[in-house]
Design a protein around this motif. Structure first.
Motif, PDB file in Angstrom:
ATOM      1  N   LEU A 160       0.802  -1.233   0.000  1.00 27.64           N
ATOM      2  CA  LEU A 160       0.000   0.000   0.000  1.00 27.64           C
ATOM      3  C   LEU A 160       0.837   1.287   0.000  1.00 27.64           C
ATOM      4  CD1 LEU A 160      -2.987  -0.890   2.355  1.00 27.64           C
ATOM      5  CD2 LEU A 160      -3.027  -0.512  -0.112  1.00 27.64           C
ATOM      6  N   PRO A 161       1.958   1.357   0.768  1.00 26.90           N
ATOM      7  CA  PRO A 161       2.732   2.600   0.753  1.00 26.90           C
ATOM      8  C   PRO A 161       3.264   2.980  -0.626  1.00 26.90           C
ATOM      9  CG  PRO A 161       3.332   1.272   2.656  1.00 26.90           C
ATOM     10  CD  PRO A 161       2.464   0.419   1.786  1.00 26.90           C
ATOM     11  N   THR A 162       3.325   2.023  -1.546  1.00 27.84           N
ATOM     12  CA  THR A 162       3.846   2.315  -2.890  1.00 27.84           C
ATOM     13  C   THR A 162       2.733   2.586  -3.896  1.00 27.84           C
ATOM     14  OG1 THR A 162       3.849  -0.027  -3.579  1.00 27.84           O
ATOM     15  CG2 THR A 162       5.804   0.799  -2.408  1.00 27.84           C
ATOM     16  N   LYS A 163       1.473   2.448  -3.473  1.00 29.97           N
ATOM     17  CA  LYS A 163       0.355   2.618  -4.385  1.00 29.97           C
ATOM     18  C   LYS A 163      -0.179   4.051  -4.325  1.00 29.97           C
ATOM     19  CE  LYS A 163       0.163  -1.763  -5.557  1.00 29.97           C
ATOM     20  NZ  LYS A 163       0.441  -2.224  -6.927  1.00 29.97           N
ATOM     21  N   PRO A 164      -0.640   4.600  -5.468  1.00 29.41           N
ATOM     22  CA  PRO A 164      -1.251   5.932  -5.450  1.00 29.41           C
ATOM     23  C   PRO A 164      -2.590   5.902  -4.725  1.00 29.41           C
ATOM     24  CG  PRO A 164      -1.429   4.936  -7.626  1.00 29.41           C
ATOM     25  CD  PRO A 164      -0.544   4.041  -6.826  1.00 29.41           C
ATOM     26  N   GLU A 165      -2.877   6.948  -3.988  1.00 28.86           N
ATOM     27  CA  GLU A 165      -4.120   6.999  -3.212  1.00 28.86           C
ATOM     28  C   GLU A 165      -5.345   6.972  -4.112  1.00 28.86           C
ATOM     29  OE1 GLU A 165      -4.302  10.062  -0.316  1.00 28.86           O
ATOM     30  OE2 GLU A 165      -2.325   9.644   0.514  1.00 28.86           O
ATOM     31  N   ALA A 166      -5.209   7.362  -5.360  1.00 27.72           N
ATOM     32  CA  ALA A 166      -6.341   7.346  -6.282  1.00 27.72           C
ATOM     33  C   ALA A 166      -6.869   5.936  -6.521  1.00 27.72           C
ATOM     34  CB  ALA A 166      -5.944   7.979  -7.621  1.00 27.72           C
ATOM     35  N   GLN A 167      -6.051   4.927  -6.243  1.00 24.44           N
ATOM     36  CA  GLN A 167      -6.459   3.537  -6.443  1.00 24.44           C
ATOM     37  C   GLN A 167      -6.965   2.882  -5.159  1.00 24.44           C
ATOM     38  OE1 GLN A 167      -3.249   1.323  -8.228  1.00 24.44           O
ATOM     39  NE2 GLN A 167      -3.042   2.713  -9.959  1.00 24.44           N
ATOM     40  N   PHE A 168      -7.011   3.622  -4.086  1.00 21.23           N
ATOM     41  CA  PHE A 168      -7.375   3.025  -2.803  1.00 21.23           C
ATOM     42  C   PHE A 168      -8.807   2.495  -2.774  1.00 21.23           C
ATOM     43  CE2 PHE A 168      -4.143   4.754   0.510  1.00 21.23           C
ATOM     44  CZ  PHE A 168      -3.138   4.127  -0.199  1.00 21.23           C
ATOM     45  N   GLU A 169      -9.708   3.065  -3.581  1.00 15.76           N
ATOM     46  CA  GLU A 169     -11.099   2.615  -3.548  1.00 15.76           C
ATOM     47  C   GLU A 169     -11.283   1.256  -4.201  1.00 15.76           C
ATOM     48  OE1 GLU A 169     -13.601   5.556  -5.246  1.00 15.76           O
ATOM     49  OE2 GLU A 169     -13.502   6.894  -3.508  1.00 15.76           O
ATOM     50  N   ARG A 170     -10.334   0.846  -5.049  1.00 15.83           N
ATOM     51  CA  ARG A 170     -10.463  -0.410  -5.780  1.00 15.83           C
ATOM     52  C   ARG A 170     -10.031  -1.588  -4.912  1.00 15.83           C
ATOM     53  NH1 ARG A 170     -10.874  -0.177 -11.528  1.00 15.83           N
ATOM     54  NH2 ARG A 170     -12.111   1.696 -11.986  1.00 15.83           N
ATOM     55  N   GLN A 171     -10.827  -2.662  -4.958  1.00 16.72           N
ATOM     56  CA  GLN A 171     -10.447  -3.904  -4.284  1.00 16.72           C
ATOM     57  C   GLN A 171     -10.569  -5.055  -5.263  1.00 16.72           C
ATOM     58  OE1 GLN A 171     -12.774  -5.192  -0.945  1.00 16.72           O
ATOM     59  NE2 GLN A 171     -11.406  -6.877  -0.440  1.00 16.72           N
ATOM     60  N   GLU A 172      -9.524  -5.881  -5.333  1.00 20.37           N
ATOM     61  CA  GLU A 172      -9.545  -7.066  -6.185  1.00 20.37           C
ATOM     62  C   GLU A 172     -10.226  -8.213  -5.434  1.00 20.37           C
ATOM     63  OE1 GLU A 172      -5.418  -7.678  -6.958  1.00 20.37           O
ATOM     64  OE2 GLU A 172      -5.401  -6.317  -8.688  1.00 20.37           O
ATOM     65  N   ILE A 173     -11.150  -8.884  -6.122  1.00 17.49           N
ATOM     66  CA  ILE A 173     -11.833 -10.044  -5.551  1.00 17.49           C
ATOM     67  C   ILE A 173     -11.258 -11.291  -6.219  1.00 17.49           C
ATOM     68  CG2 ILE A 173     -14.049 -11.117  -5.069  1.00 17.49           C
ATOM     69  CD1 ILE A 173     -13.685  -8.322  -3.857  1.00 17.49           C
ATOM     70  N   ARG A 174     -10.751 -12.219  -5.416  1.00 15.95           N
ATOM     71  CA  ARG A 174     -10.048 -13.391  -5.934  1.00 15.95           C
ATOM     72  C   ARG A 174     -10.806 -14.680  -5.622  1.00 15.95           C
ATOM     73  NH1 ARG A 174      -4.686 -12.025  -7.143  1.00 15.95           N
ATOM     74  NH2 ARG A 174      -4.119  -9.890  -6.485  1.00 15.95           N
ATOM     75  N   SER A 175     -10.581 -15.681  -6.460  1.00 17.36           N
ATOM     76  CA  SER A 175     -11.208 -16.988  -6.246  1.00 17.36           C
ATOM     77  C   SER A 175     -10.394 -17.786  -5.233  1.00 17.36           C
ATOM     78  CB  SER A 175     -11.292 -17.755  -7.563  1.00 17.36           C
ATOM     79  OG  SER A 175     -11.811 -19.056  -7.346  1.00 17.36           O
ATOM     80  N   PRO A 176     -11.038 -18.361  -4.228  1.00 20.48           N
ATOM     81  CA  PRO A 176     -10.294 -19.136  -3.217  1.00 20.48           C
ATOM     82  C   PRO A 176      -9.904 -20.529  -3.694  1.00 20.48           C
ATOM     83  CG  PRO A 176     -12.617 -19.129  -2.688  1.00 20.48           C
ATOM     84  CD  PRO A 176     -12.452 -18.221  -3.880  1.00 20.48           C
ATOM     85  N   ILE A 177     -10.511 -21.013  -4.793  1.00 19.97           N
ATOM     86  CA  ILE A 177     -10.181 -22.337  -5.307  1.00 19.97           C
ATOM     87  C   ILE A 177     -10.068 -22.285  -6.823  1.00 19.97           C
ATOM     88  CG2 ILE A 177     -11.379 -23.524  -3.426  1.00 19.97           C
ATOM     89  CD1 ILE A 177     -13.603 -24.196  -5.454  1.00 19.97           C
ATOM     90  N   ALA A 178      -9.466 -23.323  -7.398  1.00 16.34           N
ATOM     91  CA  ALA A 178      -9.457 -23.494  -8.848  1.00 16.34           C
ATOM     92  C   ALA A 178     -10.696 -24.282  -9.248  1.00 16.34           C
ATOM     93  CB  ALA A 178      -8.194 -24.232  -9.285  1.00 16.34           C
ATOM     94  N   GLY A 179     -11.252 -23.972 -10.398  1.00 16.51           N
ATOM     95  CA  GLY A 179     -12.442 -24.684 -10.835  1.00 16.51           C
ATOM     96  C   GLY A 179     -13.110 -23.993 -12.006  1.00 16.51           C
ATOM     97  N   ARG A 180     -14.418 -24.148 -12.071  1.00 13.05           N
ATOM     98  CA  ARG A 180     -15.198 -23.558 -13.157  1.00 13.05           C
ATOM     99  C   ARG A 180     -16.339 -22.726 -12.568  1.00 13.05           C
ATOM    100  NH1 ARG A 180     -15.205 -24.828 -18.435  1.00 13.05           N
ATOM    101  NH2 ARG A 180     -14.062 -26.766 -18.039  1.00 13.05           N
ATOM    102  N   VAL A 181     -16.576 -21.547 -13.144  1.00 13.13           N
ATOM    103  CA  VAL A 181     -17.666 -20.686 -12.691  1.00 13.13           C
ATOM    104  C   VAL A 181     -18.995 -21.313 -13.098  1.00 13.13           C
ATOM    105  CG1 VAL A 181     -18.750 -18.422 -12.897  1.00 13.13           C
ATOM    106  CG2 VAL A 181     -16.252 -18.611 -12.832  1.00 13.13           C
TER     107      VAL A 181
END
Length: 216
Positions: A160-181
């Motif tokens: 976070l200390p290296t990221k621009p504050e303009a990107q702070f509102e964005r959150q990446e959502i990741r898959s906890p497992i491998a598989g198919r949607v």
């Protein structure tokens, strides 16, 4: 005296050679072989509960990007969506925008005692510095714990200390497992999170462990 014609038996159909040829009927001697039966029955695919994951958010926000559709494959840890959240931005802002602080040392201040003033004033300055440092540490640790609860990994928080504050509102959502949607529950621009809003974005199934049930 000619023989009397054989009487027709009930249910028997006689064909002439011309009728057999026209119908394309062929005969052959019966022999050994294997008969295969292919039944067609309705069935249901039942995902194993132990290999199904529901990708959800833990904060209120707006969906700004959906990277997967039903049927797409996903890898474990892959980013499947992005949301914008004011709560995320405010919490990220509590992490200091600098390298981790070190505990202020008292010895350098003592070495400069002659220029800083009497010993009691130097001691007071050290105590104020320590108190300020500890207060900042408490706030930073609390912010890190909350970000971890909201779904950010340790590497994301440390960066976070290296990221621009303009990107702070964005959150990446990741898959906890491998598989198919197998399901997508929201559309682009949807409000998600708490307060009776949808929290689940996708359902993912690891099809290697999916059972099949047939109905006869």
């Amino acid at each position: 005296m000619p023989a009397a014609p054989e009487p027709e038996k009930s249910g028997r159909v006689r064909l002439t050679d011309a009728q057999i040829a026209k119908a394309g009927i062929r005969t052959d001697d019966a022999g050994e072989g294997r008969l295969a039966r292919h039944p067609h029955v309705p069935g249901t695919i039942v995902p194993s509960a132990d290999n199904t994951a529901r990708i959800a958010v833990k904060t209120t926000g707006t969906v700004v990007e959906l990277r997967k559709r039903p049927g797409d494959r996903v890898a474990k840890g892959e980013v499947v969506a992005l949301i914008e959240s004011r709560e995320i931005a405010e919490t990220k802002g509590r992490v200091p925008r600098r390298a981790p602080l070190g505990c202020p040392a008292e010895d350098p201040l003592r070495a400069r005692q002659g220029t800083l003033g009497p010993a009691h004033l130097v001691r007071a300055a050290v105590l104020r510095s320590l108190a300020s440092y500890r207060d900042l540490q408490v706030k930073e640790n609390a912010a890190r714990r909350k970000l971890s609860f909201l779904g950010l990994g340790p590497a994301e928080i440390d960066a976070l200390p290296t990221k621009p504050e303009a990107q702070f509102e964005r959150q990446e959502i990741r898959s906890p497992i491998a598989g198919r949607v197998v399901e997508r529950r929201v559309d682009l621009g949807a409000a998600v999170g708490r307060d009776n809003l949808e929290t689940e974005l996708y359902s993912v199934v690891d099809s290697r462990f999916t059972s099949h049930e047939a109905s006869w």
